[in-house]
Design a protein around this motif. Structure first.
Motif, PDB file in Angstrom:
ATOM      1  N   LEU A  59     -15.880  22.937  12.981  1.00  0.00           N
ATOM      2  CA  LEU A  59     -15.008  23.962  13.562  1.00  0.00           C
ATOM      3  C   LEU A  59     -13.808  24.210  12.639  1.00  0.00           C
ATOM      4  O   LEU A  59     -13.423  25.354  12.400  1.00  0.00           O
ATOM      5  CB  LEU A  59     -14.536  23.521  14.957  1.00  0.00           C
ATOM      6  CG  LEU A  59     -13.521  24.440  15.631  1.00  0.00           C
ATOM      7  CD1 LEU A  59     -14.064  25.857  15.780  1.00  0.00           C
ATOM      8  CD2 LEU A  59     -13.118  23.870  16.993  1.00  0.00           C
ATOM      9  N   ALA A  60     -13.255  23.114  12.118  1.00  0.00           N
ATOM     10  CA  ALA A  60     -12.103  23.259  11.222  1.00  0.00           C
ATOM     11  C   ALA A  60     -12.466  24.089   9.995  1.00  0.00           C
ATOM     12  O   ALA A  60     -11.668  24.884   9.505  1.00  0.00           O
ATOM     13  CB  ALA A  60     -11.591  21.881  10.810  1.00  0.00           C
ATOM     14  N   GLU A  61     -13.692  23.903   9.513  1.00  0.00           N
ATOM     15  CA  GLU A  61     -14.122  24.676   8.337  1.00  0.00           C
ATOM     16  C   GLU A  61     -14.420  26.133   8.700  1.00  0.00           C
ATOM     17  O   GLU A  61     -14.273  27.038   7.871  1.00  0.00           O
ATOM     18  CB  GLU A  61     -15.371  24.028   7.718  1.00  0.00           C
ATOM     19  CG  GLU A  61     -15.712  24.613   6.370  1.00  0.00           C
ATOM     20  CD  GLU A  61     -16.931  23.960   5.704  1.00  0.00           C
ATOM     21  OE1 GLU A  61     -17.078  24.109   4.480  1.00  0.00           O
ATOM     22  OE2 GLU A  61     -17.731  23.307   6.406  1.00  0.00           O
ATOM     23  N   SER A  62     -14.823  26.360   9.945  1.00  0.00           N
ATOM     24  CA  SER A  62     -15.160  27.728  10.380  1.00  0.00           C
ATOM     25  C   SER A  62     -13.918  28.594  10.553  1.00  0.00           C
ATOM     26  O   SER A  62     -13.941  29.790  10.259  1.00  0.00           O
ATOM     27  CB  SER A  62     -15.882  27.690  11.742  1.00  0.00           C
ATOM     28  OG  SER A  62     -17.010  26.871  11.680  1.00  0.00           O
ATOM     29  N   LEU A  63     -12.855  27.995  11.067  1.00  0.00           N
ATOM     30  CA  LEU A  63     -11.704  28.801  11.483  1.00  0.00           C
ATOM     31  C   LEU A  63     -11.090  29.643  10.361  1.00  0.00           C
ATOM     32  O   LEU A  63     -10.795  30.818  10.582  1.00  0.00           O
ATOM     33  CB  LEU A  63     -10.659  27.895  12.143  1.00  0.00           C
ATOM     34  CG  LEU A  63     -11.050  27.495  13.582  1.00  0.00           C
ATOM     35  CD1 LEU A  63     -10.244  26.305  14.058  1.00  0.00           C
ATOM     36  CD2 LEU A  63     -10.884  28.691  14.525  1.00  0.00           C
ATOM     37  N   PRO A  64     -10.899  29.095   9.158  1.00  0.00           N
ATOM     38  CA  PRO A  64     -10.307  29.950   8.110  1.00  0.00           C
ATOM     39  C   PRO A  64     -11.198  31.133   7.723  1.00  0.00           C
ATOM     40  O   PRO A  64     -10.732  32.077   7.085  1.00  0.00           O
ATOM     41  CB  PRO A  64     -10.149  28.992   6.918  1.00  0.00           C
ATOM     42  CG  PRO A  64     -10.191  27.624   7.510  1.00  0.00           C
ATOM     43  CD  PRO A  64     -11.074  27.715   8.712  1.00  0.00           C
ATOM     44  N   LEU A  67      -7.901  30.031  25.896  1.00  0.00           N
ATOM     45  CA  LEU A  67      -6.806  30.821  25.312  1.00  0.00           C
ATOM     46  C   LEU A  67      -6.165  30.173  24.088  1.00  0.00           C
ATOM     47  O   LEU A  67      -5.180  30.688  23.563  1.00  0.00           O
ATOM     48  CB  LEU A  67      -5.724  31.073  26.365  1.00  0.00           C
ATOM     49  CG  LEU A  67      -5.956  32.256  27.304  1.00  0.00           C
ATOM     50  CD1 LEU A  67      -4.730  32.437  28.195  1.00  0.00           C
ATOM     51  CD2 LEU A  67      -6.214  33.544  26.526  1.00  0.00           C
ATOM     52  N   VAL A  68      -6.696  29.035  23.662  1.00  0.00           N
ATOM     53  CA  VAL A  68      -6.146  28.416  22.447  1.00  0.00           C
ATOM     54  C   VAL A  68      -6.321  29.389  21.278  1.00  0.00           C
ATOM     55  O   VAL A  68      -7.422  29.899  21.041  1.00  0.00           O
ATOM     56  CB  VAL A  68      -6.853  27.078  22.146  1.00  0.00           C
ATOM     57  CG1 VAL A  68      -6.478  26.561  20.764  1.00  0.00           C
ATOM     58  CG2 VAL A  68      -6.515  26.049  23.214  1.00  0.00           C
ATOM     59  N   ARG A  69      -5.221  29.671  20.626  1.00  0.00           N
ATOM     60  CA  ARG A  69      -5.299  30.593  19.475  1.00  0.00           C
ATOM     61  C   ARG A  69      -6.064  29.927  18.333  1.00  0.00           C
ATOM     62  O   ARG A  69      -5.946  28.717  18.113  1.00  0.00           O
ATOM     63  CB  ARG A  69      -3.897  30.962  18.980  1.00  0.00           C
ATOM     64  CG  ARG A  69      -2.946  31.482  20.033  1.00  0.00           C
ATOM     65  CD  ARG A  69      -3.285  32.865  20.517  1.00  0.00           C
ATOM     66  NE  ARG A  69      -2.579  33.130  21.771  1.00  0.00           N
ATOM     67  CZ  ARG A  69      -2.737  34.229  22.510  1.00  0.00           C
ATOM     68  NH1 ARG A  69      -3.630  35.147  22.152  1.00  0.00           N
ATOM     69  NH2 ARG A  69      -2.072  34.407  23.614  1.00  0.00           N
ATOM     70  N   GLN A  70      -6.779  30.746  17.592  1.00  0.00           N
ATOM     71  CA  GLN A  70      -7.561  30.208  16.469  1.00  0.00           C
ATOM     72  C   GLN A  70      -6.653  29.483  15.478  1.00  0.00           C
ATOM     73  O   GLN A  70      -7.008  28.430  14.947  1.00  0.00           O
ATOM     74  CB  GLN A  70      -8.331  31.345  15.801  1.00  0.00           C
ATOM     75  CG  GLN A  70      -9.424  31.906  16.700  1.00  0.00           C
ATOM     76  CD  GLN A  70      -9.737  33.372  16.449  1.00  0.00           C
ATOM     77  OE1 GLN A  70      -9.203  33.973  15.520  1.00  0.00           O
ATOM     78  NE2 GLN A  70     -10.597  33.941  17.267  1.00  0.00           N
ATOM     79  N   SER A  71      -5.471  30.035  15.260  1.00  0.00           N
ATOM     80  CA  SER A  71      -4.564  29.393  14.294  1.00  0.00           C
ATOM     81  C   SER A  71      -4.057  28.050  14.818  1.00  0.00           C
ATOM     82  O   SER A  71      -3.811  27.134  14.050  1.00  0.00           O
ATOM     83  CB  SER A  71      -3.392  30.315  13.979  1.00  0.00           C
ATOM     84  OG  SER A  71      -2.681  30.613  15.162  1.00  0.00           O
ATOM     85  N   THR A  72      -3.908  27.934  16.141  1.00  0.00           N
ATOM     86  CA  THR A  72      -3.466  26.661  16.713  1.00  0.00           C
ATOM     87  C   THR A  72      -4.552  25.602  16.498  1.00  0.00           C
ATOM     88  O   THR A  72      -4.269  24.485  16.050  1.00  0.00           O
ATOM     89  CB  THR A  72      -3.193  26.819  18.227  1.00  0.00           C
ATOM     90  OG1 THR A  72      -2.254  27.873  18.400  1.00  0.00           O
ATOM     91  CG2 THR A  72      -2.660  25.533  18.825  1.00  0.00           C
ATOM     92  N   ALA A  73      -5.791  25.971  16.784  1.00  0.00           N
ATOM     93  CA  ALA A  73      -6.904  25.034  16.589  1.00  0.00           C
ATOM     94  C   ALA A  73      -6.989  24.616  15.119  1.00  0.00           C
ATOM     95  O   ALA A  73      -7.210  23.451  14.790  1.00  0.00           O
ATOM     96  CB  ALA A  73      -8.207  25.670  17.044  1.00  0.00           C
ATOM     97  N   GLU A  74      -6.764  25.598  14.254  1.00  0.00           N
ATOM     98  CA  GLU A  74      -6.843  25.361  12.814  1.00  0.00           C
ATOM     99  C   GLU A  74      -5.829  24.292  12.385  1.00  0.00           C
ATOM    100  O   GLU A  74      -6.078  23.518  11.474  1.00  0.00           O
ATOM    101  CB  GLU A  74      -6.527  26.700  12.125  1.00  0.00           C
ATOM    102  CG  GLU A  74      -7.017  26.868  10.730  1.00  0.00           C
ATOM    103  CD  GLU A  74      -6.697  28.293  10.239  1.00  0.00           C
ATOM    104  OE1 GLU A  74      -6.489  29.205  11.055  1.00  0.00           O
ATOM    105  OE2 GLU A  74      -6.658  28.463   9.013  1.00  0.00           O
ATOM    106  N   ARG A  75      -4.686  24.275  13.068  1.00  0.00           N
ATOM    107  CA  ARG A  75      -3.622  23.344  12.681  1.00  0.00           C
ATOM    108  C   ARG A  75      -3.640  22.049  13.487  1.00  0.00           C
ATOM    109  O   ARG A  75      -2.775  21.210  13.306  1.00  0.00           O
ATOM    110  CB  ARG A  75      -2.253  24.028  12.883  1.00  0.00           C
ATOM    111  CG  ARG A  75      -1.978  25.143  11.901  1.00  0.00           C
ATOM    112  CD  ARG A  75      -0.519  25.568  11.964  1.00  0.00           C
ATOM    113  NE  ARG A  75      -0.153  26.049  13.289  1.00  0.00           N
ATOM    114  CZ  ARG A  75      -0.118  27.342  13.634  1.00  0.00           C
ATOM    115  NH1 ARG A  75      -0.413  28.256  12.739  1.00  0.00           N
ATOM    116  NH2 ARG A  75       0.220  27.700  14.848  1.00  0.00           N
TER     117      ARG A  75
END
Lengths: 569, 285
Positions: free
Chosen positions: B94-99, B75-83
């Protein structure tokens, strides 16, 4: 055709203050409008129509698709002497009013910005099983200019001249205004040559050509496109009747012009309210109406309350009222000005009686009426008009409630030879687009885009800039993204905004713009419409740049990466 | 824009969600961020009779590092992972994929687990997980990414099996990775995409993982063998791109023909490999 038995007086339109976006979609009588009226009468209850995105994209209204064959004749000096249009217009499933007006909105401007003595046009309409068509920002302009300005670019190649030079040799001269076009248009004013030269200067055109040569030598696909566009505004209601023959037209009431009404009311405390009938959807009509009234009455814009709800049973309107053909700054603001002037004349008459002078000696400023160093406040004058009719000068009615109408001059019905002044005012713009095409993906990057624009007097520069940028976004959509697609069985494939691609803020290239101001002699304030020019120019300016980058002549919009890649293959 | 009527159940726990799913045998759908499911409901492309809302289920929103994996709760939101710093530092792919996933507003709701379980063939997170050789942790088992995705919107998950977390192998010095895609506009589904992870030792590629997405039924690993054992040059990168392109058979799409998408894929593979190499070595190809 008799669809509903109710008296004419019981049909009216009430339009709310905030009705949201439009861009032309509201300028048609849709089947559901009639159906909800019938349903309301049948069941005796209010009826609302709710349309979802899929229904809207599938079956409300779309821009026309047009195939144009355009022949252009040049003399040996590169002077354009004749144009022959043969247009086939896909209006979708049926011809819904005001169609086929997309073909005729530009009728007086078929030669664009060029001085062309001979113009012929043949228009044919085809019915298909696509969504019926109607108004869309630019209405007819993008279709005409795609054909005309692509033709000019191709002609430049064949004449072995720079496209800017071909334009220079053919633009209507500044001394030729008012200029009568071959198809009957009457261009009010302009300095097209100055606009072109300024656009080339702002775009650093010569330098760009050098950079392009260097980039090409390095194997890059860089192109430069120019578009010269006359932007008509304030449509002549009469042009729609061009779809009829002259004999058919003679049988019915002739239609002409484009009239608008407005009302200015002053309450007993001097508070000023303006009612407009131009049904704005975010174009800033209220802001500009307040400016115009404030300037006329010597007040501040913040003091003016503007009401934009429309009720056709009580408000000042004509059948031409509404928000289309960039008509507000020309006739909408014109009607507001005339109504405010009536109020001003009355205030001056009231003040003259108080100040012991002649009405023409009174000056309205700072919320007061002045004669030399003596003044009486507008509030007091309003009080007299309401509370104290006994003090009114002879011949002056009580109350301060004035309605005026304004119609742009020179908009006659079509003549027997199908010539028509299709619009009252004509702005002008020259756009220069610089693009780079990526060979491997077909992606078109707009590296620079310049638009130098002349829309007469700018009533509000900030709103003008917003309109030009918004029009540009629509033009970019047409150039690079937007496309309605059906499969072989006629199923709509673009029923969502994930499939029908509109440019988002991130997809709209930056735009550098400048304005020149050649006032219109045909509008009350010298202003011309300006909301649609870049919608007309951007598709073909970008197409010309892409054609220049690829070295091809045949292009179809939108220039999606896949299409461009196929042109490269 | 009118969903078929459905029953809504708010799951209180993973067990509750699983029981509810089991009781409805395939008629129920799990609702996480809803960024794909809700539009599908509205367009009636999905017609479940029940939605089981996972959003209040506790314990599925953690990000931690375990045994060399970055483990991300479903359930981790994509924006949370991004930050999240751990993600940026330990899992740059993964960090590059999220945006690239939708838009920032959709990422505020969209979840990592939801995107993986949804298994859109053009989605970035499944592609990245396959490229990294990560895995999916469910209520029943741990499944490697390469086995998890079966086809477009199809996974090996059983009807009553829930994704609990995803495991993303961490990066080590000497590694470089990249994900690239081509979409008509930012945030649109890609017409072709590719992700690459390289480990470079003594100036030569020691390990290579290369995956392609959007062009078939699921993200897939492609042959990266030719990259091994040498420094990379233009020719080698181009030939890997060409073989990857030759190996796929993309269907026609509103925005591009099979031929176009195949050629595009070749270009994107070249870019992914070239960028991963540059990141691993600090040198361009």
């Amino acid at each position: 055709m008799r669809t509903s038995s109710c008296g004419n007086a019981s049909v009216s339109l009430i339009s709310p203050r905030d009705s949201g976006g439009s861009f032309g979609i509201k300028s048609a009588v849709y089947a559901y409008v009639v159906l909800i009226g019938l349903a309301a009468r049948r069941f005796g209850v209010p009826v609302r129509w709710t349309e979802d995105r899929l229904e809207h994209l599938a079956a409300s209204s779309a821009s026309t698709a047009r195939v144009t064959e355009l022949e252009a004749g040049f003399d040996s000096d590169g002077k354009l002497i004749a144009l022959r249009y043969d247009a086939i217009e896909d209006v979708g499933a049926y011809v819904r009013a005001p169609e086929p007006a997309t073909l005729y909105r530009m009728h007086g401007s078929l030669a664009g910005a060029y001085d062309v003595p001979n113009v012929a046009a043949r228009n044919r309409v085809v019915l298909t099983n696509r969504c019926p068509t109607g108004l869309n920002r630019g209405f007819g302009g993008p279709q005409v200019y795609f054909a005309l300005e692509r033709t000019m670019a191709i002609a430049a190649k064949r004449l072995d001249l720079d496209p800017a030079e071909v334009a220079r040799r053919n633009l209507i001269g500044r001394d030729a205004f008012p200029y009568r076009t071959a198809s009957g248009g009457l261009y009010d004013s302009g300095d097209y040559g100055a606009c072109l030269e300024r656009a080339l200067e702002v775009a650093r055109y010569e330098e760009r050509r050098d950079e392009q040569a260097a980039a090409r030598a390095a194997g890059r696909l860089v192109g430069i496109g120019i578009a010269c566009v006359v932007e008509p505004s304030i449509s002549n209601m009469g042009y729609i009747t061009l779809a009829q023959t002259a004999a058919e037209r003679a049988q019915t009431l002739p239609k002409s012009g484009n009239a608008e009404g407005a009302t200015v009311v002053v309450n007993p405390l001097g508070g000023v309210t303006v009612r407009i009938s131009t049904t704005p959807q975010g174009q800033g009509h209220k802001t500009v109406a307040a400016q115009v009234v404030a300037d006329t009455l010597g007040l501040e814009p913040a003091d003016i309350d503007v009401v934009s709800e429309l009720d056709t049973a009580t408000d000042a309107w004509t059948v031409a009222s509404g928000n289309y053909s960039s008509r507000f700054s020309g006739v909408g603001a014109g009607a507001v000005l005339r109504a405010a002037e009536k109020v001003a004349r009355k205030l001056e008459a009231l003040a003259a009686a108080q100040l012991g002078c002649e009405p023409h000696e009174v000056e309205l400023r700072d919320a007061k009426a002045w004669h030399a160093a003596e003044a009486v406040s507008v509030r007091r004058l309003a009080g007299i008009a309401h509370w104290h009719p006994d003090a009114l000068p002879d011949g002056v009615e009580p109350g301060l409630h004035e309605t005026a109408y304004y119609a742009a001059p020179n908009l006659a019905p079509p003549d027997e030879d199908d010539r028509v002044v299709s619009s009252a005012a004509h702005g002008f713009l020259v756009d220069v687009a610089v693009v780079e095409v990526e060979r491997t993906t077909g992606a078109v990057q707009v590296r620079d885009y310049v638009s130098v624009h002349d829309a007469g007097r700018l009533l509000n520069p900030l709103i003008a800039e917003g309109q030009v940028r918004g029009g540009f976004a629509h033009g970019v959509g047409a150039a690079l993204f937007e496309r309605i697609v059906y499969d072989e069985d006629g199923n709509l494939l673009t029923g969502t905004f994930m499939d029908y691609l509109c440019p988002t803020a991130a997809d709209v290239p930056s735009l550098r713009m400048e304005h020149l101001e050649t006032q219109s002699p045909f509008t009350a304030l010298g202003a011309k419409g300006l909301g649609e020019g870049t919608t007309m120019s951007a598709p073909v300016a970008i197409a010309n740049a892409v054609a220049d980058a690829l070295g091809v002549d045949a292009l179809e919009l939108p220039l999606t990466p896949a299409r461009v890649w196929e042109l490269l293959a | 824009m009118k969903p078929v009527p459905f029953t809504y159940v708010r799951a209180e726990s993973v067990e509750h969600a699983v029981e509810t799913m089991r009781a409805h045998g395939g008629e129920a759908k799990l609702l996480a961020g809803g960024q794909s499911l809700v539009p599908a409901l509205n367009m009636r492309l999905a017609r479940p009779t029940m939605l089981v809302d996972l959003n209040r289920v506790p314990g599925l929103d953690r990000i931690d590092e375990k045994n060399g994996d970055i483990r991300i709760g479903a359930l981790v939101r994509q924006s949370t992972a991004e930050r999240t710093r751990l993600v940026r530092e330990r899992c740059p792919l993964l960090a590059e994929s999220l945006p690239l996933v939708g838009h920032f507003v959709t990422r505020n709701r969209g979840t990592i687990g939801g995107s993986i379980a949804h298994a859109d063939a053009a989605a970035e997170l499944p592609l990245a997980l396959v490229a990294l050789g990560g895995s999916v942790i469910t209520t029943l088992r741990t499944i490697s990414a390469a086995e998890f995705f079966v086809g477009h919107f199809t996974t090996v998950l059983a009807e009553d099996e829930l994704v609990v977390a995803t495991a993303w192998p961490r990066t080590y010095p000497g590694e470089g990775s990249a994900i690239v895609e081509f979409a008509p506009r930012h945030g649109d589904f890609a017409l072709a995409s590719s992700a690459c992870v390289l480990r470079v030792e003594d100036g030569a590629v020691a390990e290579a993982r290369l995956a392609v997405g959007s062009v078939g039924e699921r993200p897939e690993l492609v042959d990266a063998e030719p990259l091994l054992g040498s420094t990379l040059d233009d020719d080698r990168v181009r030939s890997v791109g060409a073989s990857a392109a030759a190996a796929v058979d993309p269907p026609p799409n509103l925005h591009g023909s099979p031929a176009y998408r195949r050629a595009l894929l070749g270009t994107l593979v070249e870019r992914a490999v070239g960028t991963a190499w540059a990141r691993a070595t600090g040198k361009s190809v």
